[in-house]
Write a protein that holds these residues in place. Structure first.
Motif, short mmCIF file in Angstrom:
data_model
loop_
_atom_site.label_atom_id
_atom_site.label_comp_id
_atom_site.label_asym_id
_atom_site.label_seq_id
_atom_site.Cartn_x
_atom_site.Cartn_y
_atom_site.Cartn_z
N MET A 6 0.87 -1.20 0.00
CA MET A 6 0.00 0.00 0.00
C MET A 6 0.90 1.24 0.00
N PRO A 7 1.38 1.61 -1.20
CA PRO A 7 2.34 2.73 -1.24
C PRO A 7 1.68 4.11 -1.22
N HIS A 8 0.48 4.20 -0.67
CA HIS A 8 -0.17 5.51 -0.52
C HIS A 8 -0.71 5.65 0.90
N GLY A 9 -1.18 6.85 1.20
CA GLY A 9 -1.70 7.10 2.54
C GLY A 9 -3.13 6.63 2.69
N LEU A 10 -3.59 6.55 3.94
CA LEU A 10 -4.94 6.04 4.21
C LEU A 10 -6.02 7.01 3.76
N GLY A 11 -5.69 8.30 3.64
CA GLY A 11 -6.73 9.23 3.19
C GLY A 11 -6.33 10.67 3.34
N HIS A 12 -7.29 11.54 3.09
CA HIS A 12 -7.04 12.98 3.02
C HIS A 12 -8.31 13.72 3.39
N MET A 13 -8.17 15.00 3.69
CA MET A 13 -9.33 15.87 3.89
C MET A 13 -10.08 15.98 2.56
N ILE A 14 -11.38 16.14 2.63
CA ILE A 14 -12.18 16.36 1.42
C ILE A 14 -13.21 17.45 1.72
N GLY A 15 -13.53 18.23 0.70
CA GLY A 15 -14.50 19.31 0.88
C GLY A 15 -14.85 19.86 -0.49
N MET A 16 -14.50 21.12 -0.74
CA MET A 16 -14.72 21.66 -2.09
C MET A 16 -13.68 21.12 -3.06
N ASP A 17 -12.50 20.77 -2.54
CA ASP A 17 -11.49 20.09 -3.35
C ASP A 17 -11.48 18.63 -2.95
N VAL A 18 -11.20 17.78 -3.92
CA VAL A 18 -11.16 16.35 -3.57
C VAL A 18 -10.07 16.10 -2.54
#
Ligand code: GLY
Ligand code: MN
Length: 459
Positions: free
Chosen positions: A335-347
């Motif tokens: 899993m060479p990426h992070g578990l997630g990110h903030m989301i709102g008006m921008d993905v």
């Protein structure tokens, strides 16, 4: 143009003015972007910060905010008759300025008089070249250096406001997820062996556009799900393969959904696919269960890694102590990426303001494969909306490189992995609101368990 109430913009503007205290803030709206000549354009996308605070979803506008007096000036030109001949009648800017709580309007030419040659103007790091060139001209700087002079104070003020979603924003985000749900269920229904990926992508776009929405980011729809951001859709889908669909809607208020589902092309998971799918599903649901105020998202990412490594160990792909593997970063191979990110008006919400400010605060970023790509690490707070999107991927190029370098050789059974190099990848993603004591998955449920997916695909 969809607008919130005038009070919403007034409240957002007041918070920003209070946080800044003094000085001039310049927030440029986006311009049209030519595709191959001036009048043949990409779809217009307003800058999210501009739209968040000042509402107007039209090109070629600027706001200057005087934080000492609280005065908000819109710089822009009303359409002339020559424009109207081509684009039809338009409401005057004064109409929108009133609805969005803006005090005065000046022609665009007056912007240069107001800001030109001044020092200490607060502005955000520009991501469009026309804004870099304009800022360079206004402030007498090399356009390539303009980002260095942006305002950390303004970045922090905006992050401190936009990170907390209000009830009316959450309602819009639920709407975006529900449109996204329609896209995903359509994709599951339309996928079958022998079709090309682009045929299903066309169905996804129809499901989206028939809801008057646009894409929040380019569609990832591929049997090669191991390529994390795979934007090619030219494969013929064969029975026995999995297909990964990471696609999301931006609704008419400008809020994003970001959902991933992975499902079998022929509508039935094989034994091997079931085993790995169930593991990713456990990573996802167990991670969601941990979401609450006060916990760092970094710790949830690490927990998901532990679950993955325990599972891969039971399948014979890795061996040894899981804590040791986490410390050595073995999870990054799968899993060479992070578990997630903030989301709102921008993905990836506010990504243009910098991931350090948005996702890390005072925390330091790791250099390890996987963990270094985590966009959100900081302590979660009520009102944040984030994605939870674990995955397991078999990336032949990465596996072979690490094997050749002897990397993690005491932990990884590379011979076993050879057997999976044409497996592809699995990712499962939902959008989650941090509530007072816990969390809430946004939107109506989208088929996610093996049973739910198989039922829908074989209905
Ligand atoms: N939906 C793509 C991403 O989160 O990077
Ligand atoms: Mn995402």
């Amino acid at each position: 143009m969809q607008l919130f109430s005038q009070k919403t913009y007034a409240d957002r503007q007041r918070k920003l003015i209070e946080k800044m205290g003094e000085g001039l803030v310049w927030i440029p709206g986006n311009t049209e972007s030519p595709l191959n000549y001036t009048d043949n354009i990409y779809p217009f996308r307003q800058d999210s910060t501009f739209r968040y605070f000042f509402g107007i979803n039209l090109p070629n506008l600027h706001i200057v905010l005087d934080c000492a007096t609280g005065k908000k000036t819109l710089y822009g030109n009303d359409y002339s008759i020559d424009d109207i001949i081509w684009v039809g009648p338009q409401k005057p800017l004064a109409h929108y300025a009133e609805l969005c709580h803006i005090d005065e309007i000046k022609p665009i030419a007056a912007l240069e008089e107001r800001l030109g040659g001044q020092k200490g103007i607060h502005y955000l790091p520009p991501y469009r070249h026309d804004h870099m060139i304009l800022a360079g001209r206004l402030f007498g700087l090399d356009p390539n250096q303009i980002k260095k002079h942006c305002s950390d104070k303004l970045i922090q003020a905006i992050v401190d406001i936009r990170s907390y979603k209000s009830e009316e924003e959450i309602a819009q985000m639920e709407d975006a997820v529900n449109i996204t749900r329609h896209m995903h269920m359509t994709a599951m229904r339309q996928t079958r062996p022998g079709k090309y990926e682009y045929e299903v992508v066309a169905d996804i776009r129809k499901a989206l556009e028939s809801q008057h929405s646009q894409l929040a980011y380019p569609v990832i729809f591929s049997v090669n799900g191991q390529t994390l951001h795979n934007h090619h859709h030219d494969n013929k889908m064969e029975s026995g393969r999995l297909v990964l669909n990471d696609s999301g809607a931006e609704n008419t208020y400008g809020y994003a959904g970001d959902i991933t589902r992975t499902f079998p092309v022929n509508g039935r998971f094989s034994g091997r696919q079931k085993e790995l799918y169930a593991l990713v599903l456990k990573m996802e649901t167990d991670s969601i269960a941990l979401v609450k105020p006060g916990i760092t998202y970094r710790s949830i990412h690490i927990e998901a890694n532990k679950i993955m490594l325990e599972g891969l160990k039971s399948m014979g792909m890795v061996k040894g102590d899981v804590e040791d593997m986490v410390r050595e970063g073995v999870g990054g191979l799968f899993m060479p990426h992070g578990l997630g990110h903030m989301i709102g008006m921008d993905v990836h919400d506010m990504e243009n303001l910098g991931e350090q400010a948005v996702g890390y605060g005072n925390m330091e970023r790791s250099k390890q494969l996987g963990l270094k790509s985590l966009r959100l690490a900081r302590t979660l707070e009520e009102g944040f909306v984030l994605t939870v999107e674990p995955g397991i991927y078999f990336i032949p190029e990465l596996i072979h490189k690490m094997r050749q370098e002897g990397k993690w050789s005491s932990f990884v059974n590379y011979d076993v992995l050879e057997d999976y190099t044409s497996f592809g990848g699995i990712r499962i993603e939902d959008n989650v609101l941090v509530t007072n004591q816990s969390h809430q998955v946004l939107g109506k449920p989208i088929p996610k368990t093996i049973v739910e997916i198989e039922e829908l695909m074989n209905a």
